[in-house]
Enzyme design. Sequence first.
Site, PDB file in Angstrom:
ATOM      1  N   TYR A   1      -8.067  -5.846  -4.029  1.00  0.00           N
ATOM      2  CA  TYR A   1      -8.593  -7.092  -3.470  1.00  0.00           C
ATOM      3  C   TYR A   1      -8.620  -6.948  -1.959  1.00  0.00           C
ATOM      4  CZ  TYR A   1      -3.897  -8.065  -1.833  1.00  0.00           C
ATOM      5  OH  TYR A   1      -2.699  -7.982  -1.174  1.00  0.00           O
TER       6      TYR A   1
ATOM      7  N   GLU B   1      31.387   4.845  13.894  1.00  0.00           N
ATOM      8  CA  GLU B   1      31.319   6.291  14.146  1.00  0.00           C
ATOM      9  C   GLU B   1      30.625   6.593  15.472  1.00  0.00           C
ATOM     10  OE1 GLU B   1      30.425   9.107  10.801  1.00  0.00           O
ATOM     11  OE2 GLU B   1      30.012   7.229   9.761  1.00  0.00           O
TER      12      GLU B   1
ATOM     13  N   THR C   1       2.266 -11.526   3.166  1.00  0.00           N
ATOM     14  CA  THR C   1       3.692 -11.323   2.895  1.00  0.00           C
ATOM     15  C   THR C   1       4.275 -10.113   3.628  1.00  0.00           C
ATOM     16  OG1 THR C   1       3.189 -10.050   0.907  1.00  0.00           O
ATOM     17  CG2 THR C   1       3.544 -12.420   0.632  1.00  0.00           C
ATOM     18  N   ASP C   2       3.406  -9.198   4.085  1.00  0.00           N
ATOM     19  CA  ASP C   2       3.929  -7.952   4.678  1.00  0.00           C
ATOM     20  C   ASP C   2       4.783  -8.198   5.921  1.00  0.00           C
ATOM     21  OD1 ASP C   2       2.543  -6.675   2.695  1.00  0.00           O
ATOM     22  OD2 ASP C   2       1.062  -5.729   4.000  1.00  0.00           O
TER      23      ASP C   2
ATOM     24  N   THR D   1      -2.725 -12.285   1.356  1.00  0.00           N
ATOM     25  CA  THR D   1      -3.150 -12.291  -0.046  1.00  0.00           C
ATOM     26  C   THR D   1      -3.375 -13.701  -0.563  1.00  0.00           C
ATOM     27  OG1 THR D   1      -2.020 -10.222  -0.437  1.00  0.00           O
ATOM     28  CG2 THR D   1      -2.423 -11.569  -2.372  1.00  0.00           C
TER      29      THR D   1
ATOM     30  N   LYS E   1      11.111  -9.027   2.694  1.00  0.00           N
ATOM     31  CA  LYS E   1      10.335  -8.601   1.519  1.00  0.00           C
ATOM     32  C   LYS E   1      11.043  -7.397   0.916  1.00  0.00           C
ATOM     33  CE  LYS E   1       5.586  -7.640   0.061  1.00  0.00           C
ATOM     34  NZ  LYS E   1       4.178  -7.473   0.459  1.00  0.00           N
TER      35      LYS E   1
HETATM   36  N1  ASP Z   1      -1.144  -7.050   2.868  1.00  0.00           N
HETATM   37  C1  ASP Z   1      -1.028  -8.432   2.529  1.00  0.00           C
HETATM   38  C2  ASP Z   1      -0.618  -9.173   3.791  1.00  0.00           C
HETATM   39  O1  ASP Z   1       0.513  -9.099   4.205  1.00  0.00           O
HETATM   40  C3  ASP Z   1      -0.056  -8.627   1.438  1.00  0.00           C
HETATM   41  C4  ASP Z   1       0.219 -10.045   1.035  1.00  0.00           C
HETATM   42  O2  ASP Z   1      -0.132 -11.011   1.666  1.00  0.00           O
HETATM   43  O3  ASP Z   1       0.881 -10.192  -0.012  1.00  0.00           O
HETATM   44  O4  ASP Z   1      -1.419  -9.802   4.373  1.00  0.00           O
END
Ligand code: ASP
Length: 349
Positions: free
Chosen positions: A46, A306, A112-113, A33, A185
Amino acid sequence: MTKILEKITVLALIGSSLLLAKPNVSILATGGTIAGAGDSAIKSSYSAGAVTVDKLLAAVPSINDLANIKGEQISNIGSQEMTNEVWLKLAKRVNVLLKKDDVDAIIVTHGTDTMEATSYFLNLTVKSDKPIVFVGAMRSGSSMSADGPMNLYNAVSVATNKDTVGKGVVVVMNDEIHSSREVTKTNTASVDTFKSVNTGKIGTVYYGNVHYYMNPVRKHTSASEFDIEKIDSLPRVDILYAHANDSDIFVNAAVKAGAKGIIHAGMGNGNLFPSTQEALGKAIKNGVVVARTSRVGSGRTNLGGEVDDEKYGFIATDNLNAQKARILLMLGLTKTQDKKALQDMYFKY
Ligand code: ASP
């Protein structure tokens, strides 16, 4: 007299160039992103990985006051498309660059993923004490209040800060500095999504002002036994997510697909549904390494609670989440099949 003046001029030039000497930072772009663009500043839609590294850097000219910046494009994907091939290419490139005397630090721009996984992979495989900083964004560059530019400015500030040396790979997002081993995340959409749920952040960065409060204590980078120069492929390790009324079908599918390892994200303290447990026990007898982790999201998965780990031959993943436990098992399996040695790695890294 003219000779002396010439000398003084040369010395003054050397002096001023030393004063002006800025650190050299390479920024390796992978997509996400932070390199995303959309049609509207007020709509959530986007495309990730739409902007090249040159445009990304041109959007934050103030980073040039902090360092001599060079950009490189490694990939341009949404990080949900991340593959072993990109991991290997990126880690090898970072390793080569950091061996050079004229490279002082690396920044990786990343979606971020899967940032928590890629950053942990580099944390375990790159052989350098120089700063390696991951950064991304939750809002694309065309969004109102995009977070990418400030995150990137802060990432360069962290990468050029002497206290970042020896910290292993760190993640900079939303004014916080996290160790790659700890960070995950936690929120699908908020800019305040990256958290180190078990230990907390190690520092903060506010308009470029860096402050550290903790050091990561688990082995990483230079102290790690894994070396990206010696790794050209990674074994298949699958993650299975446990639930009520679970079954053996995904265990059997993973084994059939050739998994060398399985990470079981169990209920609670890594608990398993009975038929899943039996199928995993059978897989272990056939040479698959099975590590228990938890789907809970924080806390340690303990040996011998367990679950009868000794009877089934399971190992436990300490407090790593499933996606990080998978990275460590993939790397561990490049070295050994020995369960005790693999178990020990979860206590060291
Ligand atoms: N789907 C995107 C990615 O991980 C989300 C992001 O970058 O925030 O590339």
